[in-house]
Design a protein around this motif. Structure first.
Motif, mmCIF file in Angstrom:
data_model
loop_
_atom_site.group_PDB
_atom_site.id
_atom_site.type_symbol
_atom_site.label_atom_id
_atom_site.label_comp_id
_atom_site.label_asym_id
_atom_site.label_seq_id
_atom_site.Cartn_x
_atom_site.Cartn_y
_atom_site.Cartn_z
ATOM 1 N N ILE A 187 0.910 -1.317 -0.004
ATOM 2 C CA ILE A 187 -0.023 0.111 0.027
ATOM 3 C C ILE A 187 0.827 1.333 0.022
ATOM 4 O O ILE A 187 0.323 2.376 -0.093
ATOM 5 N N GLY A 188 2.094 1.191 0.051
ATOM 6 C CA GLY A 188 2.965 2.292 -0.085
ATOM 7 C C GLY A 188 3.343 2.396 1.283
ATOM 8 O O GLY A 188 2.826 2.069 2.398
ATOM 9 N N ARG A 189 4.535 3.404 1.297
ATOM 10 C CA ARG A 189 5.114 3.641 2.498
ATOM 11 C C ARG A 189 4.570 4.795 3.382
ATOM 12 O O ARG A 189 4.575 4.791 4.694
ATOM 13 N N ASN A 190 4.208 6.074 2.918
ATOM 14 C CA ASN A 190 3.803 7.075 3.406
ATOM 15 C C ASN A 190 2.243 7.266 3.353
ATOM 16 O O ASN A 190 1.488 6.515 2.525
ATOM 17 N N THR A 191 1.667 8.117 4.286
ATOM 18 C CA THR A 191 -0.096 8.467 4.221
ATOM 19 C C THR A 191 -0.337 8.863 2.734
ATOM 20 O O THR A 191 -1.401 8.363 2.383
ATOM 21 N N ILE A 192 0.453 9.694 1.860
ATOM 22 C CA ILE A 192 0.044 10.207 0.682
ATOM 23 C C ILE A 192 -0.110 8.925 -0.181
ATOM 24 O O ILE A 192 -1.088 8.994 -0.998
ATOM 25 N N ALA A 193 0.843 8.036 -0.183
ATOM 26 C CA ALA A 193 0.846 6.765 -1.136
ATOM 27 C C ALA A 193 -0.272 5.971 -0.703
ATOM 28 O O ALA A 193 -0.952 5.325 -1.548
ATOM 29 N N GLN A 194 -0.480 5.735 0.725
ATOM 30 C CA GLN A 194 -1.711 4.751 1.009
ATOM 31 C C GLN A 194 -2.884 5.398 0.722
ATOM 32 O O GLN A 194 -3.945 4.377 0.728
ATOM 33 N N GLU A 195 -3.140 6.785 0.503
ATOM 34 C CA GLU A 195 -4.349 7.267 0.158
ATOM 35 C C GLU A 195 -4.893 6.452 -1.228
ATOM 36 O O GLU A 195 -6.058 6.362 -1.325
ATOM 37 N N SER A 196 -4.027 6.163 -1.975
ATOM 38 C CA SER A 196 -4.273 5.698 -3.274
ATOM 39 C C SER A 196 -4.323 4.227 -3.407
ATOM 40 O O SER A 196 -4.457 3.468 -4.509
ATOM 41 N N ALA A 197 -4.407 3.386 -2.217
ATOM 42 C CA ALA A 197 -4.247 2.080 -2.347
ATOM 43 C C ALA A 197 -5.506 1.274 -2.198
ATOM 44 O O ALA A 197 -5.793 0.170 -2.464
ATOM 45 N N GLY A 198 -6.641 2.262 -2.371
ATOM 46 C CA GLY A 198 -8.017 1.508 -2.642
ATOM 47 C C GLY A 198 -8.993 2.603 -2.822
ATOM 48 O O GLY A 198 -8.679 3.743 -3.311
ATOM 49 N N THR A 199 -10.267 2.295 -2.294
ATOM 50 C CA THR A 199 -11.166 3.409 -2.577
ATOM 51 C C THR A 199 -11.785 4.294 -1.429
ATOM 52 O O THR A 199 -11.944 3.774 -0.339
ATOM 53 N N GLY A 223 -6.722 14.528 7.830
ATOM 54 C CA GLY A 223 -6.240 15.418 6.980
ATOM 55 C C GLY A 223 -7.043 15.496 5.693
ATOM 56 O O GLY A 223 -7.936 14.491 5.391
ATOM 57 N N THR A 224 -6.774 16.486 4.731
ATOM 58 C CA THR A 224 -7.537 16.491 3.567
ATOM 59 C C THR A 224 -6.693 15.636 2.415
ATOM 60 O O THR A 224 -5.486 15.269 2.615
ATOM 61 N N PRO A 225 -7.442 15.052 1.479
ATOM 62 C CA PRO A 225 -6.646 13.937 0.415
ATOM 63 C C PRO A 225 -5.569 14.735 -0.198
ATOM 64 O O PRO A 225 -5.647 15.907 -0.550
ATOM 65 N N GLY A 226 -4.548 14.276 -0.302
ATOM 66 C CA GLY A 226 -3.166 14.920 -0.806
ATOM 67 C C GLY A 226 -2.364 15.392 0.181
ATOM 68 O O GLY A 226 -1.246 15.869 -0.044
ATOM 69 N N SER A 227 -2.995 15.620 1.478
ATOM 70 C CA SER A 227 -2.165 16.276 2.565
ATOM 71 C C SER A 227 -2.359 15.479 3.812
ATOM 72 O O SER A 227 -2.339 16.258 4.834
ATOM 73 N N THR A 228 -2.602 14.151 3.953
ATOM 74 C CA THR A 228 -2.880 13.792 4.902
ATOM 75 C C THR A 228 -1.645 13.685 6.137
ATOM 76 O O THR A 228 -0.603 13.580 5.586
ATOM 77 N N TYR A 229 -2.097 13.423 7.413
ATOM 78 C CA TYR A 229 -0.960 13.316 8.320
ATOM 79 C C TYR A 229 -0.751 12.445 9.312
ATOM 80 O O TYR A 229 0.048 12.155 10.115
ATOM 81 N N HIS A 230 -1.831 11.475 9.251
ATOM 82 C CA HIS A 230 -2.029 10.387 10.081
ATOM 83 C C HIS A 230 -2.767 9.230 9.464
ATOM 84 O O HIS A 230 -3.840 9.463 8.645
#
Length: 454
Positions: free
Chosen positions: A382-394, A410-417
């Protein structure tokens, strides 16, 4: 000629009668309607009668000399002898006043009334001596006034009264302060009490629920303001619950459930491997079974021996699966078809692992390192950071999240947790430096959205 004399005589007699009538009217009692700024002294001067005569005839208070605009007053008849005597007396009074006058400089706090009292005279005389209007009351510091009479020894200047007034007011202020102190509520602290330090996100209601007490008991035991402050220490009287023990019991139950889930997953994995091995063995032995019956009979003991060995290997795998849940020396890919419950259970097995910035192993995790490690265990990258993991699914709303889904802040594209959803209001995450992997509550830390990993 005689006729003219008669007319002249009649006219003279008529004029004399009119003069006598006018004199009689003037001598009789008359009335006066009080106009604005009229005083008894003004009326006495206007009608040539004494103040005492007017006040006695109209029942006027001889101390205040008060008359009201629009009031109708009776004025006594002006007797020539009385008028002459009054004029003589007034002239004598004026002469005496003139001979016994002195100049006084007005000081702060002086009034016509205080000066009249001080010099044993009246306000009217002060006005008369100084040419003031009948309704004048205002004087200014620095003005020089003429006064008649001498200073009374018992009177003191107005300035000397101010310290006395301050002295009499001071006990009143102290008395009010004492009353305010008496009105402060007395705090009630029982013998069986404990203390609690307020944490971020807590409220009086949540603290009362955690300790099994009421909000009113918290208020009676603590001097509370409009809001709670983080770090504020509260006194808890007669707590019915111990949040620390309940949290420890809950954590122990969660760890036990995670261990059982992991053991079941390991057992299921061993069974799948055993079934796969048995199926492969059957495919290898299929041609051999088509040979002579004698060969089949000789191979039967060998097959039994091999099955016994496979059973022993399965038992060894099951025994080795239990210590693996604590040490986890190496990450092993289990299956790509694991459900959300297995993901949630596996994530909870790392509760207590310390937070390490950039950590992605069981020796230390950050938030995205934990989620990456858990999903990689089930064969999902699913990727290493939160930004990459946002794209791991729906992307889905938090209200539609299922157990095992990813929760983001956080907002999509700038999540922090990021965390893993456990169901209800719970999630497991590596929170921040200085803490360990633990279970959080969305009631105090609400995510922004969720992602269902494809």
């Amino acid at each position: 000629m005689n006729h003219t004399a008669k007319k002249l005589l009649v006219g003279t007699v008529g004029a004399a009668g009119l003069f006598l009538a006018t004199t009689a009217t003037a001598n009789a009692d008359t009335t006066h309607k009080v106009a604005k700024n009229d005083t008894v002294w003004d009326l006495s001067q206007k009608y040539g009668v004494s103040i005492q005569a007017i006040e006695a005839l109209n029942n006027i208070d001889q101390n205040s000399h008060l008359i009201v605009t629009g009031q109708t007053l009776k004025v006594p008849a002006k007797d020539a002898q009385v008028s002459e005597n009054n004029n003589t007396a007034q002239a004598a009074d004026k002469k005496a006043d003139t001979e016994n006058t002195s100049d006084v400089t007005v000081k702060a706090g002086d009034t016509l009334w205080t000066l009249a009292q001080q010099y044993n005279t009246s306000v009217e005389k002060l006005r008369e001596l100084n040419g003031l209007a009948a309704d004048a009351y205002l004087i200014h510091p620095g003005n020089v006034l003429k006064v008649s009479g001498t200073v009374q020894a018992t009177q003191q200047p107005a300035q000397t009264e101010q310290p006395v007034q301050q002295q009499t007011e001071q006990p009143v202020v102290q008395q009010e302060a004492t009353q305010e102190q008496a009105q402060e509520p007395q705090l009630v602290v029982s013998a069986n009490h404990t203390t609690h330090t307020v944490q971020a996100g807590e409220s009086l209601y949540s603290i009362a629920q955690a300790y099994g007490v009421t909000v009113d008991s918290l208020r009676s035991a603590n001097n509370l303001g409009a809001t709670l402050l983080v770090g504020q220490t509260l006194t808890i009287n007669d707590p019915a619950k111990d949040p620390a023990q309940e949290a420890a019991a809950q954590q122990a139950a969660q760890e036990q459930a995670a261990a059982q889930a992991q053991q079941e997953a390991a057992t299921q994995q061993a069974a799948q491997e055993q079934a796969a091995a048995a199926q492969a063995q059957q495919q290898v032995q299929q041609p051999v079974q088509n040979q002579a019956p004698a060969q089949t009979q000789t191979q039967a003991p060998a097959q039994q021996t091999q099955q016994t060995q496979q059973t022993q290997q399965t038992q060894q795998v099951q025994q080795q699966a239990q210590p693996a849940q604590v040490q986890q020396p190496q990450q092993q890919v289990v299956s790509t078809s694991a459900d959300g419950s297995a993901i949630a259970a596996y994530a909870q097995s790392f509760i207590g692992t310390p937070y390490v910035w950039g950590g992605s192993t069981p020796s230390g995790f950050d938030c995205s390192g934990l989620t990456q490690y858990v999903y990689a265990h089930f064969g999902k990258q699913i990727g290493r950071n939160t930004i990459a993991q946002e794209s791991a699914g729906t992307h889905i709303p938090v209200s539609q999240a299922q157990v095992g889904d990813l929760l983001f802040w956080g907002t999509p594209g700038s999540t922090y947790h990021v965390a893993i959803y456990l169901g209800g209001n719970s999630f497991v995450a590596a929170p921040e430096p200085g803490q360990s992997v633990k279970i959080g509550n969305m009631a105090y830390f609400m995510p922004s959205f969720a992602v269902h990993v494809n």
